[in-house]
Design a protein around this motif. Structure first.
Motif, PDB file in Angstrom:
ATOM      1  N   THR A  80       0.806  -1.220   0.000  1.00  0.00           N
ATOM      2  CA  THR A  80       0.000   0.000   0.000  1.00  0.00           C
ATOM      3  C   THR A  80       0.837   1.267   0.000  1.00  0.00           C
ATOM      4  OG1 THR A  80      -0.219  -0.188   2.409  1.00  0.00           O
ATOM      5  CG2 THR A  80      -2.032  -1.044   1.058  1.00  0.00           C
ATOM      6  N   ASP A  81       2.139   1.166   0.276  1.00  0.00           N
ATOM      7  CA  ASP A  81       2.999   2.351   0.213  1.00  0.00           C
ATOM      8  C   ASP A  81       3.586   2.546  -1.185  1.00  0.00           C
ATOM      9  OD1 ASP A  81       4.978   0.413   0.036  1.00  0.00           O
ATOM     10  OD2 ASP A  81       5.994   0.984   1.896  1.00  0.00           O
TER      11      ASP A  81
ATOM     12  N   PHE B 101      -2.124  -4.161  15.879  1.00  0.00           N
ATOM     13  CA  PHE B 101      -0.745  -4.075  15.402  1.00  0.00           C
ATOM     14  C   PHE B 101      -0.305  -2.614  15.297  1.00  0.00           C
ATOM     15  CE2 PHE B 101      -1.113  -8.552  14.385  1.00  0.00           C
ATOM     16  CZ  PHE B 101       0.172  -9.009  14.655  1.00  0.00           C
ATOM     17  N   ARG B 102      -1.197  -1.743  14.877  1.00  0.00           N
ATOM     18  CA  ARG B 102      -0.890  -0.306  14.832  1.00  0.00           C
ATOM     19  C   ARG B 102      -0.577   0.212  16.237  1.00  0.00           C
ATOM     20  NH1 ARG B 102      -6.080   2.811  14.103  1.00  0.00           N
ATOM     21  NH2 ARG B 102      -6.120   2.287  16.310  1.00  0.00           N
TER      22      ARG B 102
ATOM     23  N   GLU C 286      11.775  -5.837  13.212  1.00  0.00           N
ATOM     24  CA  GLU C 286      12.303  -4.783  12.348  1.00  0.00           C
ATOM     25  C   GLU C 286      11.230  -4.239  11.408  1.00  0.00           C
ATOM     26  OE1 GLU C 286      15.341  -3.498  12.616  1.00  0.00           O
ATOM     27  OE2 GLU C 286      15.914  -4.937  14.173  1.00  0.00           O
ATOM     28  N   ARG C 287      10.338  -5.133  10.973  1.00  0.00           N
ATOM     29  CA  ARG C 287       9.309  -4.771  10.014  1.00  0.00           C
ATOM     30  C   ARG C 287       8.003  -5.473  10.383  1.00  0.00           C
ATOM     31  NH1 ARG C 287      14.037  -5.202   8.190  1.00  0.00           N
ATOM     32  NH2 ARG C 287      13.979  -7.454   8.409  1.00  0.00           N
TER      33      ARG C 287
ATOM     34  N   PRO D  16       0.679   2.607  10.249  1.00  0.00           N
ATOM     35  CA  PRO D  16       2.041   3.089  10.000  1.00  0.00           C
ATOM     36  C   PRO D  16       2.945   2.039   9.341  1.00  0.00           C
ATOM     37  CG  PRO D  16       1.832   2.465  12.286  1.00  0.00           C
ATOM     38  CD  PRO D  16       0.479   2.235  11.653  1.00  0.00           C
ATOM     39  N   PHE D  17       2.358   1.001   8.802  1.00  0.00           N
ATOM     40  CA  PHE D  17       3.094  -0.060   8.116  1.00  0.00           C
ATOM     41  C   PHE D  17       2.288  -0.442   6.879  1.00  0.00           C
ATOM     42  CE2 PHE D  17       0.604  -1.784  11.644  1.00  0.00           C
ATOM     43  CZ  PHE D  17      -0.289  -2.606  10.968  1.00  0.00           C
ATOM     44  N   PRO D  18       2.951  -0.996   5.865  1.00  0.00           N
ATOM     45  CA  PRO D  18       2.232  -1.343   4.641  1.00  0.00           C
ATOM     46  C   PRO D  18       1.418  -2.622   4.764  1.00  0.00           C
ATOM     47  CG  PRO D  18       4.622  -1.533   4.326  1.00  0.00           C
ATOM     48  CD  PRO D  18       4.395  -1.139   5.739  1.00  0.00           C
TER      49      PRO D  18
END
Length: 172
Positions: free
Chosen positions: A9-10, A59-60, A72-73, A95-97
């Protein structure tokens, strides 16, 4: 991990076999709903189907704890299109894809569990992978309840921080 590129999505393309050093969390979910659109008939009766939005929000909300524990990701992944998921990522302020796998390339390569629902021939079952150095080090399956699952992942990461037990030390 198989060399499967997935749209994010990014705007990037993520190849899951090349996530880089350290631990990556990939949580798979069936599908998120959209305001004003009905979920498939019987959705609430399918074990593990309901709860995708609360899981994403968990998760957010726990992202910093996940990072502090060695992730890390973090990525979410479903079979929904990237455009569909971009709306979800924006609406939920993720804040993550989110990754899209509409052809189930990753699922077929890893033989991941799926199910069907009205109007959807195939959807991912909810599960989470902890990946390090291109290998699955841990899988959470089944995932329940989804709204507190990120906390379960944080606990596992904290309990598995030593080299040699499937984890990777967090460098500060």
């Amino acid at each position: 991990m198989p060399s499967v590129p997935l749209r994010a999505t990014d705007g990037s393309s993520i190849t899951v076999s090349q996530l880089g050093a350290g631990r990556s969390i990939v949580y798979l979910y069936p599908m998120t709903g959209q305001p004003g659109h009905d979920l498939p008939t019987g959705w609430d009766d399918i074990p593990g189907a309901r709860g995708c939005t609360p899981e994403a929000c968990s998760f957010r909300d726990h992202l910093q704890e996940l990072r502090d524990a060695g992730a890390e990701r973090v990525f979410g992944l479903s079979s929904q299109t990237t455009d569909y998921q971009a709306e979800v990522a924006e609406r939920l302020h993720l804040p993550f894809p989110l990754l899209s796998d509409p052809d189930f390339a990753l699922g077929d390569a890893l033989r991941l569990p799926t199910f069907s629902a009205e109007g959807h021939q195939r959807l991912y079952s909810r599960l989470t992978l902890v990946i390090r150095d291109g290998k699955v080090k841990h899988a959470f399956y089944p995932v329940f309840p989804p709204n507190t699952h990120a906390e379960q992942v944080v606990s596992w990461l904290r309990d598995n921080t030593a080299v040699g037990n499937g984890a990777w030390p967090r460098l500060k």
